[in-house]
Write a protein that holds these residues in place. Structure first.
Motif, PDB file in Angstrom:
ATOM      1  N   HIS A  84       0.732   2.698   8.420  1.00  0.00           N
ATOM      2  CA  HIS A  84      -0.477   3.341   8.119  1.00  0.00           C
ATOM      3  C   HIS A  84      -1.361   3.807   9.272  1.00  0.00           C
ATOM      4  O   HIS A  84      -2.658   4.462   8.965  1.00  0.00           O
ATOM      5  CB  HIS A  84      -1.316   2.771   7.240  1.00  0.00           C
ATOM      6  CG  HIS A  84      -0.108   1.804   5.693  1.00  0.00           C
ATOM      7  ND1 HIS A  84      -0.055   2.974   5.035  1.00  0.00           N
ATOM      8  CD2 HIS A  84       0.275   1.107   5.736  1.00  0.00           C
ATOM      9  CE1 HIS A  84       0.553   2.686   3.612  1.00  0.00           C
ATOM     10  NE2 HIS A  84       1.096   0.967   4.311  1.00  0.00           N
ATOM     11  N   PHE A 138       1.269  -1.358   0.062  1.00  0.00           N
ATOM     12  CA  PHE A 138      -0.025   0.188   0.145  1.00  0.00           C
ATOM     13  C   PHE A 138       1.220   1.014  -0.032  1.00  0.00           C
ATOM     14  O   PHE A 138       2.180   1.282   0.587  1.00  0.00           O
ATOM     15  CB  PHE A 138      -0.933   0.047   1.302  1.00  0.00           C
ATOM     16  CG  PHE A 138      -2.417   0.715   1.330  1.00  0.00           C
ATOM     17  CD1 PHE A 138      -3.315   0.901   1.041  1.00  0.00           C
ATOM     18  CD2 PHE A 138      -1.872   2.556   1.550  1.00  0.00           C
ATOM     19  CE1 PHE A 138      -4.314   1.059   0.882  1.00  0.00           C
ATOM     20  CE2 PHE A 138      -2.679   2.977   1.491  1.00  0.00           C
ATOM     21  CZ  PHE A 138      -4.759   2.379   1.255  1.00  0.00           C
ATOM     22  N   PHE A 139       0.818   1.949  -0.893  1.00  0.00           N
ATOM     23  CA  PHE A 139       1.781   3.233  -0.913  1.00  0.00           C
ATOM     24  C   PHE A 139       1.828   4.191   0.890  1.00  0.00           C
ATOM     25  O   PHE A 139       0.856   4.125   0.898  1.00  0.00           O
ATOM     26  CB  PHE A 139       1.004   4.339  -1.912  1.00  0.00           C
ATOM     27  CG  PHE A 139      -0.134   5.518  -1.599  1.00  0.00           C
ATOM     28  CD1 PHE A 139      -0.960   5.021  -1.684  1.00  0.00           C
ATOM     29  CD2 PHE A 139       0.745   7.145  -1.139  1.00  0.00           C
ATOM     30  CE1 PHE A 139      -1.595   6.085  -1.022  1.00  0.00           C
ATOM     31  CE2 PHE A 139      -0.590   7.844  -0.825  1.00  0.00           C
ATOM     32  CZ  PHE A 139      -1.931   7.307  -0.618  1.00  0.00           C
ATOM     33  N   THR A 140       3.212   4.343   0.656  1.00  0.00           N
ATOM     34  CA  THR A 140       2.753   5.396   2.171  1.00  0.00           C
ATOM     35  C   THR A 140       3.260   6.554   1.999  1.00  0.00           C
ATOM     36  O   THR A 140       4.260   6.851   0.937  1.00  0.00           O
ATOM     37  CB  THR A 140       4.000   5.066   2.499  1.00  0.00           C
ATOM     38  OG1 THR A 140       4.052   3.146   3.054  1.00  0.00           O
ATOM     39  CG2 THR A 140       3.846   4.800   3.719  1.00  0.00           C
ATOM     40  N   GLY A 163      -2.343  13.950  15.103  1.00  0.00           N
ATOM     41  CA  GLY A 163      -1.749  13.333  14.361  1.00  0.00           C
ATOM     42  C   GLY A 163      -0.609  12.615  15.352  1.00  0.00           C
ATOM     43  O   GLY A 163      -0.043  13.863  16.690  1.00  0.00           O
ATOM     44  N   LYS A 214      -3.874  10.098  10.253  1.00  0.00           N
ATOM     45  CA  LYS A 214      -2.537   8.539  10.712  1.00  0.00           C
ATOM     46  C   LYS A 214      -2.194   8.798  12.307  1.00  0.00           C
ATOM     47  O   LYS A 214      -2.074  10.120  12.821  1.00  0.00           O
ATOM     48  CB  LYS A 214      -1.408   8.254   9.803  1.00  0.00           C
ATOM     49  CG  LYS A 214      -1.535   7.877   8.557  1.00  0.00           C
ATOM     50  CD  LYS A 214      -1.036   7.410   8.350  1.00  0.00           C
ATOM     51  CE  LYS A 214      -0.007   8.052   7.364  1.00  0.00           C
ATOM     52  NZ  LYS A 214       0.703   7.412   6.360  1.00  0.00           N
TER      53      LYS A 214
HETATM   54  N1  MTE Z   1      -1.340  11.614   9.045  1.00  0.00           N
HETATM   55  C1  MTE Z   1      -0.475  12.136   9.951  1.00  0.00           C
HETATM   56  N2  MTE Z   1      -0.464  11.702  11.029  1.00  0.00           N
HETATM   57  N3  MTE Z   1       1.026  12.785   9.039  1.00  0.00           N
HETATM   58  C2  MTE Z   1       1.107  12.165   8.105  1.00  0.00           C
HETATM   59  O1  MTE Z   1       2.239  13.053   6.952  1.00  0.00           O
HETATM   60  N4  MTE Z   1      -0.131  11.928   5.158  1.00  0.00           N
HETATM   61  C3  MTE Z   1      -1.392  12.539   4.506  1.00  0.00           C
HETATM   62  C4  MTE Z   1      -2.108  11.318   4.884  1.00  0.00           C
HETATM   63  N5  MTE Z   1      -2.157  11.251   7.257  1.00  0.00           N
HETATM   64  C5  MTE Z   1       0.119  12.279   7.023  1.00  0.00           C
HETATM   65  C6  MTE Z   1      -1.423  11.399   7.151  1.00  0.00           C
HETATM   66  C7  MTE Z   1      -1.138  12.099   2.992  1.00  0.00           C
HETATM   67  S1  MTE Z   1      -0.884  13.937   2.516  1.00  0.00           S
HETATM   68  C8  MTE Z   1      -1.675  11.041   2.820  1.00  0.00           C
HETATM   69  S2  MTE Z   1      -1.805  11.070   1.333  1.00  0.00           S
HETATM   70  C9  MTE Z   1      -2.207   9.562   3.694  1.00  0.00           C
HETATM   71  O2  MTE Z   1      -2.508   9.816   5.036  1.00  0.00           O
HETATM   72  C10 MTE Z   1      -1.340   8.775   3.307  1.00  0.00           C
HETATM   73  O3  MTE Z   1      -1.692   7.221   3.990  1.00  0.00           O
HETATM   74  P1  MTE Z   1      -0.985   6.075   4.005  1.00  0.00           P
HETATM   75  O4  MTE Z   1       0.527   6.725   4.120  1.00  0.00           O
HETATM   76  O5  MTE Z   1      -1.640   4.932   4.509  1.00  0.00           O
HETATM   77  O6  MTE Z   1      -1.287   5.797   2.644  1.00  0.00           O
END
Ligand code: MTE
Ligand code: MO
Length: 372
Positions: free
Chosen positions: A188, A41-43, A147, A206
């Motif tokens: 994730h 899954f992309f991160t 987060g 996240k």
């Molecule tokens: N949530 C937290 N706490 N920190 C993050 O850097 N990145 C965001 C989002 N939620 C992020 C976050 C962004 S820009 C995206 S596109 C998605 O998480 C990516 O989720 P994934 O890494 O599970 O694919």
């Protein structure tokens, strides 16, 4: 090194940056499965991955006036009714590398893989907010998420969505603790993340630590000074971030994952595959494919699960098997999707170019050679 504790990642991922970790699955793996396996899954991380102890984890929910603030353990969250939904998550920067080809932009060089699909399980945000005494009377209000990841100054990642979406049971916003039947992987959001169906990835916060309801959008950099679209005429000297709304729902999108640009395909017959998705729960109703750069079109076959009207949260995978005319030396393969609002993708990148390289959804074009 704040990144020393980051998890080990799958070797197949194409890494765009190590610290913070940003990576996408290669195209041929991306559409191999309707549900993206967790390890590929992309991160998209902006900061180091926090190490959260599930036993002491608490989610703080600021209560409404007259209501009560909540401090929820993982067990507490599991006591809310559990909902499971399949949702595609796409980063606003997906396909940014195609914008870079028009003119330089600021951002990670995502190709077509900053998008993935999972089956998420968790509590509904509206149920948790209701327990804290929130109602949908403050119609202009926003639900802000923070987060547990933070920068050296202690500033956490944050974002917000309108309260109206958060409180709408039909919008199915989740506080997810499961991804494809497993606890969330650390990359994730372990142990809890927000899943906002139909909305840009940046709002799916996240490692969720705090939820509050405020009259205004989150003051986070990522809500106010990023993830907004502008005219191609706007540059870094003239940009006024307050002049544009934050991206929430995303426009209709599709891309070709097979064959890949520059590949040589056998003559006789070629199978073209890809994905298509639209924001806001709008269903993909059709994908058109051209082998001659957009002069003539054929309709692709849509695979994957049927989409619910107004709740089409997940992508459709699609394919088209076509004969390659004898003597053909090359193919200019193009795809474009149509959603149920009859929204279409723009044909070229230049008119939608923007300084941050977001919302890149022009027709996807792949040039391939045909083996003699
Ligand atoms: N949530 C937290 N706490 N920190 C993050 O850097 N990145 C965001 C989002 N939620 C992020 C976050 C962004 S820009 C995206 S596109 C998605 O998480 C990516 O989720 P994934 O890494 O599970 O694919
Ligand atoms: Mo993103």
């Amino acid at each position: 090194d704040p990144y020393a504790n980051d998890p080990v990642r799958h070797p197949a991922l194409k890494v765009n940056s190590q610290r913070p970790f940003n990576a996408e699955p290669p195209p041929e793996l991306l559409t191999e499965n309707y549900i993206t396996p967790n390890p590929i899954f992309f991160t998209r991380n902006h900061l180091p991955v926090p190490n959260v102890d599930p036993d002491t984890y608490r989610l703080h929910v600021v209560g409404a006036p007259g209501g009560q603030s909540l401090s929820l353990s993982l067990d507490d969250l599991h006591k809310f009714p559990k909902y499971e939904i399949t949702v595609t998550l796409q980063c606003a920067g997906n396909r940014r590398s195609e914008m870079t080809q028009v003119k330089e932009v600021k951002g990670l060089e995502w190709r077509t893989g900053a998008i993935s699909t999972a089956h998420w399980g968790g509590a509904r945000l509206c149920d948790v907010l209701a327990q804290a005494g929130h109602q949908l009377c403050e119609t202009e209000a926003h639900v802000c998420f923070e987060g547990l990841d933070s920068d050296p100054t202690g500033t956490a990642y944050g974002a917000s969505i309108p309260l109206a979406r958060a409180m709408d049971p039909e919008a199915e916003v989740l506080l997810a603790y499961e991804m494809n039947g497993q606890p969330l992987p650390r990359d994730h959001g372990f142990p809890v993340r927000v899943v906002v169906p139909g909305v840009v990835g940046a709002r799916h916060v996240k490692w969720l630590g705090r939820v509050s309801v405020q009259p205004e959008e989150s003051y986070s950099h990522w809500q106010r000074r990023d993830y907004k679209g502008f005219s191609p005429s706007v540059d870094w000297d003239t940009v006024d971030f307050d002049s544009a709304p934050s991206i929430q729902e995303l426009p209709v999108q599709s891309a070709i994952t097979e064959p890949q640009d520059g590949e040589t395909v056998e003559s006789g017959e070629v199978t073209i595959r890809g994905y298509a998705w639209s924001g806001g729960g709008r269903a993909v109703i059709r994908v058109d494919v051209s082998l001659d750069g957009g002069l003539t079109w054929q309709v692709a076959e849509l695979d994957g699960e049927e989409q619910r009207p107004r709740k089409a949260w997940a992508w459709r995978l699609w394919q088209l098997q076509v004969p390659v005319p004898a003597g053909q030396k090359e193919l200019n393969i193009v795809c474009k999707a149509v959603d149920d609002g009859y929204n279409v993708q723009p044909d070229t990148v230049a008119p939608i170019w923007n300084l941050r390289g977001v919302l890149s959804n022009a027709w996807h074009r792949v040039h391939v050679h045909v083996a003699p």
